[in-house]
Design a protein around this motif. Sequence first.
Motif, PDB file in Angstrom:
ATOM      1  N   LYS A  55      -6.670  41.136  54.771  1.00 34.45           N
ATOM      2  CA  LYS A  55      -7.515  41.895  55.425  1.00 34.45           C
ATOM      3  C   LYS A  55      -8.878  42.137  55.009  1.00 34.45           C
ATOM      4  CE  LYS A  55      -7.869  46.857  56.909  1.00 34.45           C
ATOM      5  NZ  LYS A  55      -9.580  47.128  56.638  1.00 34.45           N
ATOM      6  N   ALA A  56      -9.301  42.038  53.898  1.00 34.43           N
ATOM      7  CA  ALA A  56     -10.453  41.757  53.165  1.00 34.43           C
ATOM      8  C   ALA A  56     -11.328  40.536  53.890  1.00 34.43           C
ATOM      9  CB  ALA A  56     -10.394  41.714  51.624  1.00 34.43           C
ATOM     10  N   CYS A  57     -10.409  39.610  53.879  1.00 32.31           N
ATOM     11  CA  CYS A  57     -10.965  38.145  54.365  1.00 32.31           C
ATOM     12  C   CYS A  57     -11.273  38.353  55.972  1.00 32.31           C
ATOM     13  CB  CYS A  57      -9.988  37.238  54.229  1.00 32.31           C
ATOM     14  SG  CYS A  57      -9.660  36.515  52.709  1.00 32.31           S
ATOM     15  N   ALA A  58     -10.515  39.039  56.648  1.00 29.22           N
ATOM     16  CA  ALA A  58     -10.718  39.352  57.970  1.00 29.22           C
ATOM     17  C   ALA A  58     -12.024  40.265  58.203  1.00 29.22           C
ATOM     18  CB  ALA A  58      -9.487  39.986  58.699  1.00 29.22           C
ATOM     19  N   ASP A  59     -12.035  40.971  57.506  1.00 31.18           N
ATOM     20  CA  ASP A  59     -13.300  41.893  57.654  1.00 31.18           C
ATOM     21  C   ASP A  59     -14.641  41.399  57.389  1.00 31.18           C
ATOM     22  OD1 ASP A  59     -11.709  43.958  58.366  1.00 31.18           O
ATOM     23  OD2 ASP A  59     -11.714  45.079  56.338  1.00 31.18           O
ATOM     24  N   LEU A  60     -14.775  40.384  56.181  1.00 34.32           N
ATOM     25  CA  LEU A  60     -15.619  39.561  55.905  1.00 34.32           C
ATOM     26  C   LEU A  60     -16.093  38.458  56.868  1.00 34.32           C
ATOM     27  CD1 LEU A  60     -17.110  38.663  52.272  1.00 34.32           C
ATOM     28  CD2 LEU A  60     -16.917  37.068  53.996  1.00 34.32           C
ATOM     29  N   LEU A  61     -15.072  37.937  57.285  1.00 31.78           N
ATOM     30  CA  LEU A  61     -15.334  36.681  58.051  1.00 31.78           C
ATOM     31  C   LEU A  61     -15.771  37.197  59.391  1.00 31.78           C
ATOM     32  CD1 LEU A  61     -12.544  34.441  56.798  1.00 31.78           C
ATOM     33  CD2 LEU A  61     -14.819  34.130  56.602  1.00 31.78           C
TER      34      LEU A  61
ATOM     35  N   THR B 244      -7.786  25.788  47.788  1.00 32.95           N
ATOM     36  CA  THR B 244      -7.164  26.812  47.061  1.00 32.95           C
ATOM     37  C   THR B 244      -7.845  27.994  46.512  1.00 32.95           C
ATOM     38  OG1 THR B 244      -4.994  25.244  46.755  1.00 32.95           O
ATOM     39  CG2 THR B 244      -4.752  27.213  45.900  1.00 32.95           C
ATOM     40  N   VAL B 245      -7.819  29.277  46.882  1.00 36.50           N
ATOM     41  CA  VAL B 245      -8.385  30.165  46.140  1.00 36.50           C
ATOM     42  C   VAL B 245      -7.478  31.040  45.210  1.00 36.50           C
ATOM     43  CG1 VAL B 245      -9.608  32.284  46.393  1.00 36.50           C
ATOM     44  CG2 VAL B 245     -10.269  30.537  47.853  1.00 36.50           C
ATOM     45  N   CYS B 246      -7.698  30.951  43.854  1.00 36.96           N
ATOM     46  CA  CYS B 246      -6.962  31.428  42.766  1.00 36.96           C
ATOM     47  C   CYS B 246      -7.186  32.548  42.206  1.00 36.96           C
ATOM     48  CB  CYS B 246      -6.770  30.308  41.937  1.00 36.96           C
ATOM     49  SG  CYS B 246      -6.104  28.801  42.586  1.00 36.96           S
ATOM     50  N   PRO B 247      -6.894  33.964  42.684  1.00 44.38           N
ATOM     51  CA  PRO B 247      -7.363  35.197  42.060  1.00 44.38           C
ATOM     52  C   PRO B 247      -6.650  35.718  40.900  1.00 44.38           C
ATOM     53  CG  PRO B 247      -6.796  35.413  44.497  1.00 44.38           C
ATOM     54  CD  PRO B 247      -6.045  33.946  43.940  1.00 44.38           C
TER      55      PRO B 247
ATOM     56  N   GLU C 112     -14.568  39.981  46.114  1.00 47.93           N
ATOM     57  CA  GLU C 112     -14.725  38.678  45.511  1.00 47.93           C
ATOM     58  C   GLU C 112     -13.882  37.593  46.061  1.00 47.93           C
ATOM     59  OE1 GLU C 112     -16.280  40.705  41.264  1.00 47.93           O
ATOM     60  OE2 GLU C 112     -14.030  39.970  41.507  1.00 47.93           O
ATOM     61  N   VAL C 113     -12.773  37.796  46.523  1.00 38.70           N
ATOM     62  CA  VAL C 113     -11.734  36.751  46.662  1.00 38.70           C
ATOM     63  C   VAL C 113     -12.121  36.264  48.332  1.00 38.70           C
ATOM     64  CG1 VAL C 113      -9.391  36.468  47.499  1.00 38.70           C
ATOM     65  CG2 VAL C 113      -9.997  37.555  45.336  1.00 38.70           C
ATOM     66  N   ALA C 114     -12.665  37.449  49.133  1.00 42.30           N
ATOM     67  CA  ALA C 114     -13.078  37.165  50.399  1.00 42.30           C
ATOM     68  C   ALA C 114     -14.207  36.247  50.302  1.00 42.30           C
ATOM     69  CB  ALA C 114     -13.151  38.386  51.352  1.00 42.30           C
ATOM     70  N   SER C 115     -15.152  36.671  49.411  1.00 40.90           N
ATOM     71  CA  SER C 115     -16.290  35.776  49.605  1.00 40.90           C
ATOM     72  C   SER C 115     -16.109  34.330  48.895  1.00 40.90           C
ATOM     73  CB  SER C 115     -17.111  36.199  48.413  1.00 40.90           C
ATOM     74  OG  SER C 115     -17.867  37.441  48.844  1.00 40.90           O
ATOM     75  N   ALA C 116     -15.007  34.065  48.376  1.00 41.13           N
ATOM     76  CA  ALA C 116     -14.773  32.829  47.906  1.00 41.13           C
ATOM     77  C   ALA C 116     -14.084  31.931  49.001  1.00 41.13           C
ATOM     78  CB  ALA C 116     -13.776  32.711  46.650  1.00 41.13           C
ATOM     79  N   VAL C 117     -13.344  32.534  49.800  1.00 44.71           N
ATOM     80  CA  VAL C 117     -12.578  31.988  50.823  1.00 44.71           C
ATOM     81  C   VAL C 117     -13.740  31.609  52.039  1.00 44.71           C
ATOM     82  CG1 VAL C 117     -11.345  32.770  52.997  1.00 44.71           C
ATOM     83  CG2 VAL C 117     -10.343  33.228  50.762  1.00 44.71           C
TER      84      VAL C 117
ATOM     85  N   GLN D 248     -10.296  21.183  46.160  1.00 41.64           N
ATOM     86  CA  GLN D 248     -10.423  21.823  44.806  1.00 41.64           C
ATOM     87  C   GLN D 248      -9.705  23.341  44.905  1.00 41.64           C
ATOM     88  OE1 GLN D 248     -12.060  21.012  42.135  1.00 41.64           O
ATOM     89  NE2 GLN D 248     -12.653  18.971  43.062  1.00 41.64           N
ATOM     90  N   SER D 249      -9.348  23.945  43.834  1.00 42.74           N
ATOM     91  CA  SER D 249      -9.104  25.370  43.823  1.00 42.74           C
ATOM     92  C   SER D 249     -10.332  25.879  42.987  1.00 42.74           C
ATOM     93  CB  SER D 249      -7.823  25.346  42.708  1.00 42.74           C
ATOM     94  OG  SER D 249      -7.939  25.296  41.523  1.00 42.74           O
ATOM     95  N   PHE D 250     -10.483  27.164  43.381  1.00 45.19           N
ATOM     96  CA  PHE D 250     -11.445  28.200  42.858  1.00 45.19           C
ATOM     97  C   PHE D 250     -10.740  29.342  42.087  1.00 45.19           C
ATOM     98  CE2 PHE D 250     -13.070  26.269  46.892  1.00 45.19           C
ATOM     99  CZ  PHE D 250     -14.038  25.762  46.391  1.00 45.19           C
ATOM    100  N   ILE D 251     -11.012  29.374  40.775  1.00 44.15           N
ATOM    101  CA  ILE D 251     -10.285  30.449  40.198  1.00 44.15           C
ATOM    102  C   ILE D 251     -11.187  31.700  39.955  1.00 44.15           C
ATOM    103  CG2 ILE D 251      -9.147  30.947  38.194  1.00 44.15           C
ATOM    104  CD1 ILE D 251      -8.555  27.969  37.680  1.00 44.15           C
TER     105      ILE D 251
END
Length: 258
Positions: A17-23, A180-183, A228-233, A247-250
């Motif tokens: 949902k955070a990704c949906a809102d940010l994008l 891959t985003v890795c929280p 923070e996760v949505a921004s990385a996505v 790449q993966s982003f941790i």
Amino acid sequence: MTGKTVLITGAAAGLGKACADLLAGEGMAVAVADIDGKGAEETARAIRAGGGRAIAVTMDVSDEAAVNAGVERCIRELGGLDALVSNAGVQIVHPFEDYPFADWQKMLRIHADGAFLCSKAAYAHMKRTGRGGQIVFMGSVHSHDVSPLKAAYCFAKHGILGLCRVIAKEGAPHGIHAYTVCPGFVRTALVEKQIPEQALELGISEEEVVRNVMLKNTADGKFTTAGEVASAVAFAIKDSGGAMTGQSFILSHGWCMK
Ligand code: NAD
């Protein structure tokens, strides 16, 4: 990002949902996909109320027919599919020796089959149009490291790194890139549920689970946030030239550094 379209799985709640809102805020049209159709509709409605473009897609990521139909609906109603965020997931914790096979299979159906089916459907469209696209998987620190009680989760999240890297290799000639985003731990429903469960399994208090298990190895004692996760996505989706493909982003506040 204006005029581009993204399908996000597990987007009724939490990180999706955070990704949906940010994008949506950055101008993307969003297909809010979730097994929880009511929650998906609420997320999509809120985006539309804020002036964005969104549809709700009820879809179980482990059901091939439902995934293919959901991707087709996104393409038909939003005009395309430029990016996929394969995010839907659950957590089930047990000691390895007691891990029920049914729970192991459920974890792999959602995390592994789900990531495979969604990325395969998106990849086919991205290749067919000749325009390519961005595929972002939600991994975890547990794509790189492990914790007790999480055999199935670690198995699945490690596997996502491999799938992502193969797609990066095969997709590059078609302009298809994968990340891959890795929280680390984020306080979503998935984590709130684990606190009492882990306290019970480990025989410690809930406060000790937070301090001595979840945040023990961070550099600053902080949870990662959904923002923070949505921004990385979004950062990965913007890499349209593919410089960072594979790449993966941790994002773990110093817990895992690889
Ligand atoms: P969440 O429980 O808040 O949200 C998960 C969403 O996925 C829910 O809306 C749920 O309905 C949906 N979902 C579950 N099964 C589904 C299925 N079969 N088909 C479609 N949708 C389904 O969880 P979250 O914390 O936002 O987790 C999202 C992703 O992030 C997961 O892949 C999780 O493993 C990963 N992750 C979470 C954390 C964390 O600390 N929260 C850390 C690292 C990785």
